[in-house]
Design a protein around this motif. Structure first.
Motif, PDB file in Angstrom:
ATOM      1  N   LYS A   1       0.618  -1.224   0.107  1.00 48.84           N
ATOM      2  CA  LYS A   1      -0.073   0.108   0.004  1.00 48.84           C
ATOM      3  C   LYS A   1       0.840   1.163   0.064  1.00 48.84           C
ATOM      4  O   LYS A   1       0.401   2.339  -0.189  1.00 48.84           O
ATOM      5  N   PHE A   2       2.175   1.253   0.387  1.00 50.96           N
ATOM      6  CA  PHE A   2       2.897   2.247   0.425  1.00 50.96           C
ATOM      7  C   PHE A   2       3.957   2.279  -1.021  1.00 50.96           C
ATOM      8  O   PHE A   2       4.911   2.856  -0.959  1.00 50.96           O
ATOM      9  N   SER A   3       3.331   1.737  -2.080  1.00 51.70           N
ATOM     10  CA  SER A   3       4.148   1.514  -3.050  1.00 51.70           C
ATOM     11  C   SER A   3       4.525   2.956  -3.940  1.00 51.70           C
ATOM     12  O   SER A   3       5.647   2.978  -4.265  1.00 51.70           O
ATOM     13  N   ARG A   4       3.576   4.011  -3.815  1.00 54.22           N
ATOM     14  CA  ARG A   4       4.058   5.296  -4.358  1.00 54.22           C
ATOM     15  C   ARG A   4       5.035   5.770  -3.676  1.00 54.22           C
ATOM     16  O   ARG A   4       6.092   6.468  -4.066  1.00 54.22           O
ATOM     17  N   ARG A   5       5.033   5.861  -2.314  1.00 46.45           N
ATOM     18  CA  ARG A   5       6.262   6.320  -1.466  1.00 46.45           C
ATOM     19  C   ARG A   5       7.465   5.546  -1.712  1.00 46.45           C
ATOM     20  O   ARG A   5       8.595   6.441  -1.683  1.00 46.45           O
TER      21      ARG A   5
ATOM     22  N   GLY B   1      12.690   1.217   4.289  1.00 42.07           N
ATOM     23  CA  GLY B   1      12.921   1.662   5.537  1.00 42.07           C
ATOM     24  C   GLY B   1      12.401   3.203   5.848  1.00 42.07           C
ATOM     25  O   GLY B   1      11.781   3.374   6.487  1.00 42.07           O
ATOM     26  N   ARG B   2      13.191   3.826   4.739  1.00 46.20           N
ATOM     27  CA  ARG B   2      12.725   5.443   5.050  1.00 46.20           C
ATOM     28  C   ARG B   2      11.488   5.871   4.443  1.00 46.20           C
ATOM     29  O   ARG B   2      10.814   6.814   5.275  1.00 46.20           O
ATOM     30  N   ALA B   3      10.920   4.801   3.552  1.00 42.24           N
ATOM     31  CA  ALA B   3       9.905   5.409   2.937  1.00 42.24           C
ATOM     32  C   ALA B   3       8.471   5.135   3.680  1.00 42.24           C
ATOM     33  O   ALA B   3       7.264   5.453   3.479  1.00 42.24           O
ATOM     34  N   VAL B   4       8.511   3.782   4.430  1.00 44.47           N
ATOM     35  CA  VAL B   4       7.417   3.100   5.014  1.00 44.47           C
ATOM     36  C   VAL B   4       7.109   3.851   6.431  1.00 44.47           C
ATOM     37  O   VAL B   4       8.141   3.858   7.135  1.00 44.47           O
ATOM     38  N   PRO B   5       6.086   4.409   6.858  1.00 43.98           N
ATOM     39  CA  PRO B   5       5.867   5.075   8.082  1.00 43.98           C
ATOM     40  C   PRO B   5       6.162   4.321   9.375  1.00 43.98           C
ATOM     41  O   PRO B   5       5.980   2.992   9.191  1.00 43.98           O
TER      42      PRO B   5
END
Length: 309
Positions: A158-162, A187-191
């Motif tokens: 679900k965080f594919s865009r980030r 790791g940086r991109a996922v909350p």
């Protein structure tokens, strides 16, 4: 590589052997033979019969060849999506049973330098066949939108865009070359709150592996051709490890079992279509509690079996 190192704990082994309903004089094909765990067990049950194991990984073929040497069996290098051509080459007009054990093998995951795992730092590779484009090629060359699509469709991330945006930001600074570098970027991109329970890399690594190896395209063609190759009364067993694969197998098996496709308001059938197969198990077979304890990787395995009419 020492072939004995190609250790792979065969998932759902007794369930597969039961499901194939092995005839001692039958012809069997293991389309994804790996280190020949399932193949060797099938071959042991044959007298006048014969087994062909297929694998796209040259390491696996070497290990399987050694393991299958005592039996009337052989391992060949190839992709199960070419099962028709391989069977023809081997002089096999039809088969009594075919097994497809999908996904990545324990050996490929545990051999850190193959680049499948996010648990170490190695070249970002992920090629089962050890040829063609690598995962590093994809993350460094694909447009952001395409990367995002792959992560969303193949990883259900679900965080594919980030994650895709962060990959593109970082690759401008320097190419992404290792599994460790990619893991850091994810790791940086996922909350933070989504990193507590599960490793945030799992879905992205799965998606890239599927893309690198064109796994869903192979499955699409492989299922049709494997079913086609079966004798009547022959069985196809498929083990899946994630919902995307399982959905494809479930829907394809349903289509093989479907009879008349005339509109419901027709007074009688004019299409003449009859079911070509019947499900051996209505629901997928999953690993027992004992197997889960011995091999945690069997947790997501689902076995579906169809018999050709």
């Amino acid at each position: 590589m020492n072939n004995n190192s190609f250790s792979h704990i065969s998932v759902l082994l007794s369930e597969v052997i039961d499901g194939l309903d092995i005839k001692p004089d039958g012809i069997y094909i293991d389309g994804t033979c790996g280190g020949a765990g399932h193949s060797a067990e099938i071959a042991k049950q044959l007298t006048a019969g014969r087994l062909i194991g297929i694998d796209r990984d040259p390491d696996a073929v070497r290990a399987a060849s050694e393991r299958l040497a005592p039996y009337n069996a052989k391992a060949v290098h190839g992709n199960y999506s070419d099962i028709m051509a391989i069977a023809k080459e081997e002089g096999i007009p039809s088969a009594d049973g075919i097994l497809l054990d999908l996904g990545v093998s324990s050996h490929q995951l545990d051999t850190i330098e193959r680049g499948f795992s996010y648990h170490g730092d190695a070249p970002l590779d992920m090629r089962m066949s050890q040829t063609g484009r690598t995962a590093a090629d994809l993350v460094n060359e694909l447009p952001e939108e395409e990367l995002s699509r792959i992560l969303f469709e193949y990883g259900e991330e679900k965080f594919s865009r980030r994650i895709a945006a962060e990959i593109v930001r970082q690759r401008v600074i320097k190419p992404i070359e290792t599994t460790g570098e990619l893991a850091e970027i994810i790791g940086r991109a996922v909350p933070a709150k989504f990193k507590r329970d599960k490793n945030p890399c799992r879905k992205t690594f799965q998606a890239l592996r599927i893309a690198v190896n064109a796994e869903l395209d192979c499955l699409d063609k492989g299922l049709d051709d494997a079913f086609e190759l079966l004798k009547s009364g022959g069985r196809l067993c498929v083990i899946t490890f994630h919902s995307l694969e399982d959905r494809i197998v479930k829907q394809r098996f349903a289509s093989f079992c479907k009879g008349c496709i005339c509109p419901p308001d027709f007074p009688q059938c004019v299409c003449g279509r009859t079911p070509r197969g019947q499900l051996v198990n209505r629901k997928p077979i999953e690993a027992s509690a004992e197997e889960l304890e011995a091999n945690p990787r069997s947790r997501s395995a689902k076995l579906r079996i169809i018999e050709k009419l």
